[in-house]
Design a protein around this motif. Sequence first.
Motif, PDB file in Angstrom:
ATOM      1  N   VAL A 116       0.825  -1.214   0.000  1.00  0.00           N
ATOM      2  CA  VAL A 116       0.000   0.000   0.000  1.00  0.00           C
ATOM      3  C   VAL A 116       0.862   1.268   0.000  1.00  0.00           C
ATOM      4  O   VAL A 116       0.585   2.216  -0.734  1.00  0.00           O
ATOM      5  N   GLU A 117       1.945   1.270   0.826  1.00  0.00           N
ATOM      6  CA  GLU A 117       2.726   2.506   0.913  1.00  0.00           C
ATOM      7  C   GLU A 117       3.399   2.838  -0.424  1.00  0.00           C
ATOM      8  O   GLU A 117       3.551   4.000  -0.773  1.00  0.00           O
ATOM      9  N   VAL A 118       3.754   1.783  -1.184  1.00  0.00           N
ATOM     10  CA  VAL A 118       4.345   2.008  -2.508  1.00  0.00           C
ATOM     11  C   VAL A 118       3.307   2.647  -3.422  1.00  0.00           C
ATOM     12  O   VAL A 118       3.584   3.614  -4.135  1.00  0.00           O
ATOM     13  N   LYS A 119       2.075   2.107  -3.358  1.00  0.00           N
ATOM     14  CA  LYS A 119       1.008   2.667  -4.196  1.00  0.00           C
ATOM     15  C   LYS A 119       0.777   4.128  -3.851  1.00  0.00           C
ATOM     16  O   LYS A 119       0.586   4.966  -4.742  1.00  0.00           O
ATOM     17  N   THR A 120       0.794   4.443  -2.543  1.00  0.00           N
ATOM     18  CA  THR A 120       0.556   5.828  -2.132  1.00  0.00           C
ATOM     19  C   THR A 120       1.639   6.742  -2.688  1.00  0.00           C
ATOM     20  O   THR A 120       1.339   7.808  -3.226  1.00  0.00           O
ATOM     21  N   ILE A 121       2.897   6.320  -2.570  1.00  0.00           N
ATOM     22  CA  ILE A 121       3.991   7.151  -3.074  1.00  0.00           C
ATOM     23  C   ILE A 121       3.830   7.386  -4.571  1.00  0.00           C
ATOM     24  O   ILE A 121       3.926   8.508  -5.069  1.00  0.00           O
ATOM     25  N   LEU A 122       3.524   6.307  -5.296  1.00  0.00           N
ATOM     26  CA  LEU A 122       3.377   6.434  -6.748  1.00  0.00           C
ATOM     27  C   LEU A 122       2.176   7.298  -7.115  1.00  0.00           C
ATOM     28  O   LEU A 122       2.239   8.130  -8.016  1.00  0.00           O
ATOM     29  N   THR A 123       1.061   7.108  -6.386  1.00  0.00           N
ATOM     30  CA  THR A 123      -0.144   7.885  -6.683  1.00  0.00           C
ATOM     31  C   THR A 123       0.124   9.368  -6.486  1.00  0.00           C
ATOM     32  O   THR A 123      -0.234  10.194  -7.331  1.00  0.00           O
ATOM     33  N   ASN A 124       0.770   9.707  -5.360  1.00  0.00           N
ATOM     34  CA  ASN A 124       1.067  11.118  -5.106  1.00  0.00           C
ATOM     35  C   ASN A 124       1.976  11.692  -6.181  1.00  0.00           C
ATOM     36  O   ASN A 124       1.727  12.785  -6.696  1.00  0.00           O
ATOM     37  N   ALA A 125       3.006  10.931  -6.508  1.00  0.00           N
ATOM     38  CA  ALA A 125       3.943  11.411  -7.529  1.00  0.00           C
ATOM     39  C   ALA A 125       3.216  11.592  -8.855  1.00  0.00           C
ATOM     40  O   ALA A 125       3.420  12.575  -9.568  1.00  0.00           O
ATOM     41  N   PHE A 126       2.329  10.649  -9.161  1.00  0.00           N
ATOM     42  CA  PHE A 126       1.594  10.703 -10.420  1.00  0.00           C
ATOM     43  C   PHE A 126       0.709  11.949 -10.461  1.00  0.00           C
ATOM     44  O   PHE A 126       0.697  12.688 -11.436  1.00  0.00           O
ATOM     45  N   LYS A 127      -0.020  12.172  -9.365  1.00  0.00           N
ATOM     46  CA  LYS A 127      -0.930  13.331  -9.353  1.00  0.00           C
ATOM     47  C   LYS A 127      -0.137  14.636  -9.474  1.00  0.00           C
ATOM     48  O   LYS A 127      -0.537  15.545 -10.208  1.00  0.00           O
ATOM     49  N   GLN A 128       0.982  14.711  -8.741  1.00  0.00           N
ATOM     50  CA  GLN A 128       1.799  15.918  -8.833  1.00  0.00           C
ATOM     51  C   GLN A 128       2.355  16.108 -10.234  1.00  0.00           C
ATOM     52  O   GLN A 128       2.409  17.228 -10.744  1.00  0.00           O
ATOM     53  N   ALA A 129       2.767  14.992 -10.847  1.00  0.00           N
ATOM     54  CA  ALA A 129       3.358  15.078 -12.184  1.00  0.00           C
ATOM     55  C   ALA A 129       2.358  15.650 -13.179  1.00  0.00           C
ATOM     56  O   ALA A 129       2.702  16.466 -14.028  1.00  0.00           O
ATOM     57  N   LEU A 130       1.087  15.230 -13.048  1.00  0.00           N
ATOM     58  CA  LEU A 130       0.081  15.726 -13.991  1.00  0.00           C
ATOM     59  C   LEU A 130      -0.198  17.205 -13.789  1.00  0.00           C
ATOM     60  O   LEU A 130      -0.724  17.873 -14.669  1.00  0.00           O
ATOM     61  N   GLU A 131       0.157  17.739 -12.602  1.00  0.00           N
ATOM     62  CA  GLU A 131      -0.073  19.160 -12.331  1.00  0.00           C
ATOM     63  C   GLU A 131       1.064  20.042 -12.844  1.00  0.00           C
ATOM     64  O   GLU A 131       0.953  21.261 -12.839  1.00  0.00           O
ATOM     65  N   THR A 132       2.194  19.428 -13.242  1.00  0.00           N
ATOM     66  CA  THR A 132       3.335  20.258 -13.651  1.00  0.00           C
ATOM     67  C   THR A 132       3.032  20.957 -14.971  1.00  0.00           C
ATOM     68  O   THR A 132       2.279  20.444 -15.802  1.00  0.00           O
ATOM     69  N   GLU A 133       3.659  22.140 -15.140  1.00  0.00           N
ATOM     70  CA  GLU A 133       3.473  22.911 -16.367  1.00  0.00           C
ATOM     71  C   GLU A 133       3.902  22.093 -17.581  1.00  0.00           C
ATOM     72  O   GLU A 133       3.276  22.128 -18.631  1.00  0.00           O
ATOM     73  N   LYS A 134       5.011  21.355 -17.399  1.00  0.00           N
ATOM     74  CA  LYS A 134       5.577  20.609 -18.517  1.00  0.00           C
ATOM     75  C   LYS A 134       4.544  19.631 -19.091  1.00  0.00           C
ATOM     76  O   LYS A 134       4.324  19.586 -20.301  1.00  0.00           O
TER      77      LYS A 134
END
Lengths: 506, 336
Positions: free
Chosen positions: B265-283
């Motif tokens: 679960v903790e791996v999924k959480t880390i990946l989910t957060n990173a994924f959501k943040q990545a989609l918010e980047t300007e790039k």
Amino acid sequence: MLIWERLFDFLGIVGNLVVDPINILILFGAVLMGIIFGATPGLTATLGVALLTTITYGMNSSTAMIALLAIYVGGVYGGSYASILINIPGTAAAAATALDGYPIALRGEGGRAIGVTTTASAIGTIIGMLFVVTLSPIISNFALQFTSYEFFLLAFFGIIISGTLTTPDIVYKGWIAGFIGLFLATVGRDLLQFYPRFTFGLAELDSGIEVVPVLIGAFGIPQIIQVLRDRTTLPKMEKLQRILPEFRTIARYFVDIVRSALIGVGIGSIPGIGEDIAGWVSYGSAKNSSKHPESFGKGEYKAIVSTETANNACVGGAMIPLLNLGIPGSPPAAMLLGALMLHGIKPGPLISFDHPNFILEVAAILLLASLAMWINGILLARQVVKVLRIPSQIFMPIIGVLCIVGSYAIGMRIFNLYLMLPIGIIAYFLTEMKYPIAPLVMGVILGPMADENLRRGLLISKGSLMPIFSRPVSLILFIIIFLTVMTQLPIYKKVKVVVKERFFNS
Amino acid sequence: MKRLSIFLLTFLFIFMSFNLTMAKGEYPARDITAVVVWGAGGGTDTCNRIVTAEMAKIIGVNINVINKPGGVAGSVGMNYSYSRKHDGYTITGLSESNVTAAVMGGFNKKFDIWYPFIVGGSPGIISVTPNTEWTTLEELVEAAQANPEEIRAGAGGAGSIHHLNLLALMKGTGIKFNFIPYPGSAPSQTAAMTGEINVVVTSLAEQQQLLRGGKLRALATLTPDPVELEGVGVIPSGLKIYPALTDYLPISQAIGMAVPNDVPVEVKTILTNAFKQALETEKVKNWAAENYYLLSGKTGKEASAEFAKLESLFSWTLWELGAAKINPEELGIPKP
């Protein structure tokens, strides 16, 4: 006027790229990495570009392009080292170089051979680059002449020609080896209906037999066994090696270099076909145009100059449809396409509007990469030849280990090792029976292309083979294949004698 | 030789400095591999490369993208990455088209074994070779009615989303094309340019350069809304022209990535957060806008629900067509 403006633009771009020391460092580093990748059996230019793509993400797009094109150019060139020195092609592109490169090295001229091929490769890359700048739009239209039947014929031609050129005694043996390769290529799910063929229910075989373990197993294992069995020493190195480019030698082969470069650009620009076919076709045409074709296969400089020029000219050729149509011309170019998209550059018909100077920039980078490759190559050649000082009892087992690592590294699949060993042992016996190995490998590389495209062509024409004869490009290819086969048959020689007597002696 | 080795070391050092890993022991302690089950340069590949590169910056290790195309509906890559350890160090780059791997007999598990992340998708466009006489969808449909199974139409392999789009179009308008499969969208577009096939369905993202360059001519979108493309004008919605199509369309693309569901679960959480943040980047946002992608950002349950819907639609459509090898009922896939 326009040409002068373009030339000034071009020089300006070269200048801009050169003033940044980081660019120069990356240029030389990436070329060197490419050479190492190319020279190591199992590591290919495609893999090099793929690995570097991820790393270049943080760089600006020019620097990234420098790194990627440099490793591509270096990788294609580096394959010749292993071909010439140990008779195990580092990449499929350099397989044709081994035919004459190794006999030259056996004569003790390994260093000279590398020196000559280095210059030939650099000239090939530069000629390829010239085409990128000048004739891009015309050549990219040529790429659109190729449909399923043409791809099938081209793949088939690649196998036939390598079979014809490599046989030590009877030509049928080369073709048989080619067909064994074609058969190996049918293993796995077929690409149109996904029907599993010869997979024996093994999931590992679903995706078919990978090329790299076959390449390494088929070339590497027999060579290792032979050297160790006969206790032969590997080619000796001479005391005095003339590595520096012998401009006189190069000048002597000038015509061959130009012809091979044209072949390389042409083949590179055809989508999906790469440096490997270019090497063989160029070898074939060098042999045909030679005054003493019997010396081919025994250490002819003309041969290695031709193959190495052609496979490097292919790099420029492959860039043409990539930049103008967004269609990669070779497998490493497909990786480059992905890398370009990452940097927000969308190759395609509009590239000259969206990024006006991009094509010139690519050309400038190709020029710099070929210069860096040349300098690296000349410096390295002297050192690389020294590996032959290592006694073969020690050296060959190391090569063996490298073969195993290389087969595993490409897909991180242990299954590839189970493939590599038996294929290597079969290849050893085939070599003992004087069957050439190169056509087998070409069969595995080009088989899926031949298979898929023939069947798609038949789907499209609803089962008719007529389009082969009604489309100009496929007709020409068909005639070339037909002549290649016919001229090898005994009946051709009989007919030739009869015709001669009838028309010329009466 | 010495100079050479110093040079080599310097070079290695420069590259390594891009690569300094942070914390040891905790996830992620080493580089992550993203296995894209489709070819290099395609939509799934590009999406994965862009997004994983941003995710890599957030979680502090490299994410190396490799391609494992082949098999049925990406089965080779899926089998490969699913057979690796379920520890979060292997991410699978996939898309909606992979949901058919099970009924096509390439992958023996339902899609709910994955924990998906959806990046987004691009609308499907039906286009023709520019030198054909068809300028509107109506003209093409009429021509196809007059000559059933004569017009050659292509898309990525059997069971891919664009194949389904084509099938839906044929069903909704009652026409028949001669379907020619290609290994992916890019080769099918090339074939349409050469005239080997005359009709092609791929996404706007994949086609836009060729449409703007006049190498292909767009007839209609296969989504409810028309789209405007710079230099081409407005491409009308096929669903407006043939309202009967709304029974079968739209089938929306869902490009993204996944890890097996039993990853900690903790791996999924880390990946989910990173994924959501990545989609918010300007790039990523800019890239999506420039390339005609609509970003989604769904993860976990939400994303699974979307994939389950697609799985049921794709699987049953293929089964009804006789193109599937395994009855979706056997796999427990509900009817749409």
